[in-house]
Design an enzyme around this catalytic site. Structure first.
Site, PDB file in Angstrom:
ATOM      1  CD1 TRP A 148     -14.217 130.498 -35.551  1.00  0.00           C
ATOM      2  CD2 TRP A 148     -14.584 130.350 -33.352  1.00  0.00           C
ATOM      3  NE1 TRP A 148     -13.623 131.576 -34.959  1.00  0.00           N
ATOM      4  CE2 TRP A 148     -13.814 131.513 -33.616  1.00  0.00           C
ATOM      5  CE3 TRP A 148     -14.923 130.064 -32.051  1.00  0.00           C
ATOM      6  CZ2 TRP A 148     -13.388 132.372 -32.598  1.00  0.00           C
ATOM      7  CZ3 TRP A 148     -14.522 130.918 -31.038  1.00  0.00           C
ATOM      8  CH2 TRP A 148     -13.754 132.049 -31.322  1.00  0.00           C
ATOM      9  CG  HIS A 180      -3.682 161.647 -19.843  1.00  0.00           C
ATOM     10  ND1 HIS A 180      -3.308 162.323 -18.707  1.00  0.00           N
ATOM     11  CD2 HIS A 180      -4.656 162.397 -20.416  1.00  0.00           C
ATOM     12  CE1 HIS A 180      -4.037 163.423 -18.573  1.00  0.00           C
ATOM     13  NE2 HIS A 180      -4.869 163.490 -19.599  1.00  0.00           N
ATOM     14  CB  CYS A 206     -19.786 125.706 -34.275  1.00  0.00           C
ATOM     15  SG  CYS A 206     -18.212 125.601 -33.454  1.00  0.00           S
ATOM     16  CG  ASN A 246     -22.807 124.794 -32.908  1.00  0.00           C
ATOM     17  OD1 ASN A 246     -21.931 124.178 -33.497  1.00  0.00           O
ATOM     18  ND2 ASN A 246     -23.685 125.571 -33.517  1.00  0.00           N
ATOM     19  N   GLY A 247     -20.931 124.605 -28.810  1.00  0.00           N
ATOM     20  CA  GLY A 247     -20.856 124.869 -27.370  1.00  0.00           C
ATOM     21  C   GLY A 247     -19.571 124.280 -26.798  1.00  0.00           C
ATOM     22  CE  LYS A 287     -17.248 146.922 -37.751  1.00  0.00           C
ATOM     23  NZ  LYS A 287     -17.911 146.982 -36.526  1.00  0.00           N
ATOM     24  CD  GLU A 339     -15.026 143.745 -36.851  1.00  0.00           C
ATOM     25  OE1 GLU A 339     -15.207 142.634 -36.357  1.00  0.00           O
ATOM     26  OE2 GLU A 339     -15.858 144.661 -36.769  1.00  0.00           O
ATOM     27  CE  LYS A 391     -23.174 139.455 -37.941  1.00  0.00           C
ATOM     28  NZ  LYS A 391     -22.663 140.836 -38.024  1.00  0.00           N
ATOM     29  NE  ARG A 427     -23.492 130.329 -36.880  1.00  0.00           N
ATOM     30  CZ  ARG A 427     -24.314 130.686 -35.887  1.00  0.00           C
ATOM     31  NH1 ARG A 427     -25.363 131.431 -36.146  1.00  0.00           N
ATOM     32  NH2 ARG A 427     -24.081 130.311 -34.658  1.00  0.00           N
ATOM     33  CD  GLU A 456     -18.509 149.738 -34.455  1.00  0.00           C
ATOM     34  OE1 GLU A 456     -18.157 149.242 -33.366  1.00  0.00           O
ATOM     35  OE2 GLU A 456     -18.829 149.043 -35.431  1.00  0.00           O
TER      36      GLU A 456
HETATM   37  C1  AGP Z   1     -18.354 143.656 -34.499  1.00  0.00           C
HETATM   38  O1  AGP Z   1     -18.109 143.987 -35.851  1.00  0.00           O
HETATM   39  C2  AGP Z   1     -18.154 142.189 -34.229  1.00  0.00           C
HETATM   40  N1  AGP Z   1     -18.876 141.379 -35.133  1.00  0.00           N
HETATM   41  C3  AGP Z   1     -18.369 141.848 -32.764  1.00  0.00           C
HETATM   42  O2  AGP Z   1     -17.683 142.786 -31.973  1.00  0.00           O
HETATM   43  C4  AGP Z   1     -19.846 141.839 -32.315  1.00  0.00           C
HETATM   44  O3  AGP Z   1     -20.355 143.147 -32.282  1.00  0.00           O
HETATM   45  C5  AGP Z   1     -19.913 141.259 -30.905  1.00  0.00           C
HETATM   46  O4  AGP Z   1     -19.423 139.928 -30.960  1.00  0.00           O
HETATM   47  C6  AGP Z   1     -21.320 141.271 -30.305  1.00  0.00           C
HETATM   48  O5  AGP Z   1     -22.162 140.509 -31.111  1.00  0.00           O
HETATM   49  P1  AGP Z   1     -23.760 140.678 -30.888  1.00  0.00           P
HETATM   50  O6  AGP Z   1     -24.104 142.097 -31.211  1.00  0.00           O
HETATM   51  O7  AGP Z   1     -24.378 139.698 -31.845  1.00  0.00           O
HETATM   52  O8  AGP Z   1     -24.053 140.360 -29.458  1.00  0.00           O
END
Ligand code: AGP
Length: 613
Positions: free
Chosen positions: A79, A509, A2, A105-106, A490, A493, A608, A27, A486
């Protein structure tokens, strides 16, 4: 996640609020709304979907003169957490009387019991949200003093909040408060802007006040009066943002993600600049606030983070073990915070976070401090909550990372972890000669990345061959194992392809049962101690009909022989090679997603910064 924007000043609050929401779009959200205070009337407009929808709807619903005239307002991108992304659930929400509007927010964890109590007093709710309950609670507490009403209400709630509140009975002020969800206040000339993220303030002022947890502020066009929830004044200094709006623009790239991938030679140079000592063969990380003697007392390093930051920590684990000969552990932040971690004063806990606002990572910091550990952070956003609560650490200096998919923050996190390992190692058995060599290798990272980015067109052509794959395996060993994780993150997502990362030795395994003819296997097989074993795993996959995309070291003809396609990166220290190898996979996932016509910068369901549990 949010986004909140509030404005009080000369006029046309609507344009500031809409502009601010647009800067917060990255975000991630699924509905938006704004409220304007015109005289003693609050006007509210809300819409599911994008900010552009809201802007068009509000301008169609409202009188143009009112829009121009109104100088106070609050706005929100939502969000969805409680209830689907509908107009009714979008913020702002009104209290029972309709005189008070709130954006939040929250998560209010005890909202159900509060709602039941208010309903028994005759309140009627229009949405499924916890936020509307908070709005009604504030209205129920309102005895003619909005600040007092907000304080009384916040004393009754459990959970997290970042809020902005206006009342038609008290024009000329906005009340804002935070607990666990960031609020930053931009101090302009004759105007004040409130936001959940500094990027919404950049266009108006560089002078900001960061609220801490349990701060509440009375904001007017000319003043910010910060207090605690018991109404005692608190002093919050005005800080300089030091960012420009250009940093949050696309700069001619089709997507923020591509811009941020291409920025990495520069962002890495910024992360490294001034932090290598080529005389002592060590690193200079003054933000750690530690003397060599302090560092010598550290017997273990525990790194905590989420998502991409967790993967960076996993690379750090190899670096700290191989270079500093120090036991290092990686913990997913949510797991760490709830497992009653065994920690002591000889433990260094490093919180890794791009945003510095991830709820689980922030909670892990607080838990580690409770246990008496030495706590620091690696964050990108200056002044973020994790940075301020740890009070020490290393900023990434990567610049604003707008795309939800983290790229430049990851490579900067890894480069800082390499320098941290060098610093710790030189306080132990890592020799000056070894340190000098590694320092030169780290210094060369931006150039290594530049050589990968130059292959952008080749990587795009490779990506075109895999656009229709619906499943992908990413495999690696040693420090290339987190690189595989990683890379898989990528791809999944931003392209929505089901991609999983595995330690290459794990295939036998179980996961290899999933291999079929044509399944994509991405093998991170750069020169290093385990490369030959990884090539063996590649052969096992090929024997089952898989198509192999390799990330390999330039000139490694043995590796080239077993790959259907490959991206070659320059020869480098195995730990350093993790960074160019990751950039190769960033570009691969970007082009696959682009060719699949995906959203890329704001993937569905993602935010984000995950500032809620
Ligand atoms: C990664 O591409 C994502 N945006 C997500 O996994 C992100 O790394 C994770 O939410 C942690 O965010 P931060 O590094 O701001 O703590």
């Amino acid at each position: 996640m949010c986004g909140i924007v509030g404005y009080i000043g000369k006029a046309n609050a609507a344009s500031v609020l809409i502009g601010g929401l647009k800067r917060l779009e990255y975000r991630g959200y699924d509905s938006a709304g704004l409220a304007l205070l015109d005289g003693d009337v609050i006007h509210i407009s809300k819409a599911p979907g994008k900010v552009a929808n809201l802007n068009a709807k509000a301008r169609a619903e409202w009188d143009a003169g009112m829009i121009e005239r109104a100088g106070t307002g609050i706005a929100h991108t939502r969000w969805a957490t409680h209830g689907p992304p509908t107009e009714a659930n979008a913020h702002p929400h009104l209290d029972e009387s309709g005189h008070i509007a709130l954006v939040h927010n929250g998560i209010i964890e005890n909202y159900r019991s509060i709602r039941a109590r208010l309903e028994s007093k005759g309140h009627h709710f229009r949405s499924e949200t916890d936020t509307e309950v908070l709005a009604h609670l504030i209205g129920d507490c309102d005895k003619g003093d909005l600040l007092q009403a907000v304080r009384d209400a916040l004393h009754q709630v459990e959970g997290t909040f970042g809020i902005a509140v206006i009342s038609s009975r008290e024009p000329g002020i906005i009340i804002t408060a935070r607990r666990g969800s960031p609020i930053v206040i931009g101090v302009g000339h004759g105007e004040t802007i409130i936001a959940s993220d500094a990027s919404a303030i950049l266009a108006h002022t560089q002078r900001v006040i960061y609220l801490d947890d349990n701060d509440i502020a009375v904001v007017t066009a000319d003043a910010v009066d910060v207090r605690d929830l018991n109404n005692f004044p608190v002093t919050r200094e005005i800080a300089e943002l030091g960012l420009d709006t250009a940093a949050t623009e696309k700069g001619g790239y089709e997507h923020f993600m591509l811009k941020e991938i291409h920025e990495q030679p520069e962002s890495l140079a910024n992360a490294i600049r001034g932090r290598l000592d080529h005389q002592l063969g060590s690193s200079v990380l003054s933000g750690m606030g530690t003397s060599p003697r302090d560092l010598a007392e550290i017997l273990r390093v525990v790194m905590v983070g989420c998502g991409t930051s967790l993967h960076a920590a996993m690379v750090g684990e190899y670096a700290l073990g191989d270079i500093a000969d120090i036991p290092a552990e990686v913990r997913q932040a949510a797991d760490f915070r709830y497992r009653n971690p065994i920690l002591g004063n000889h433990d260094l806990v490093v919180a890794i976070s791009q945003s510095g606002e991830t709820a689980d990572t922030l909670a892990a910091v607080r838990e580690a401090r409770q246990k008496g550990a030495f706590v620091m952070s690696l964050v990108n956003v200056v002044g973020s909550t994790i940075a301020r609560e740890t009070g020490r650490g290393v900023y990434l200096h990567a610049g604003p990372e707008i795309s939800v998919a983290s790229t430049k923050a990851f490579t900067s996190q890894v480069s800082v972890l390499l320098m941290m390992a060098l610093k710790l190692g030189r306080g132990r058995r890592f020799s000056r000669e070894e340190g000098l060599r590694l320092a030169l290798e780290i210094e060369a990272i931006p150039e290594l990345v530049r050589s990968v980015i130059k292959q952008d067109k080749l990587i795009s052509e490779i990506a075109a061959r895999y656009v229709d794959n619906e499943h992908a395996f990413y495999i690696g060993r040693g420090p290339m194992y987190p690189v595989a994780l990683e890379g898989a993150l990528k791809l999944k997502e931003i392209s929505y392809i089901h991609a999983e990362g595995y330690h290459a030795a794990e295939l036998k395994h179980g996961p290899i049962a999933l291999l079929q003819k044509g399944t994509l296997v991405v093998a991170v097989a750069c020169e290093g101690p385990a490369k030959d074993k990884t090539l063996g795993n590649v052969e096992e996959c090929r024997a089952r009909g898989a198509r192999i995309l390799g990330v390999i070291t330039e000139g490694d003809h043995e590796a080239e022989e077993v790959m259907d396609d490959f991206i070659a990166i320059p020869r480098a220290h195995p730990l350093v090679a993790t960074i160019p190898a990751t950039v190769a996979l960033q570009l691969f996932s970007y082009h696959v997603a682009r060719l699949r016509g995906c959203e890329i910068d704001q993937p569905r369901n993602l935010a984000k910064s995950v500032t809620v549990e």
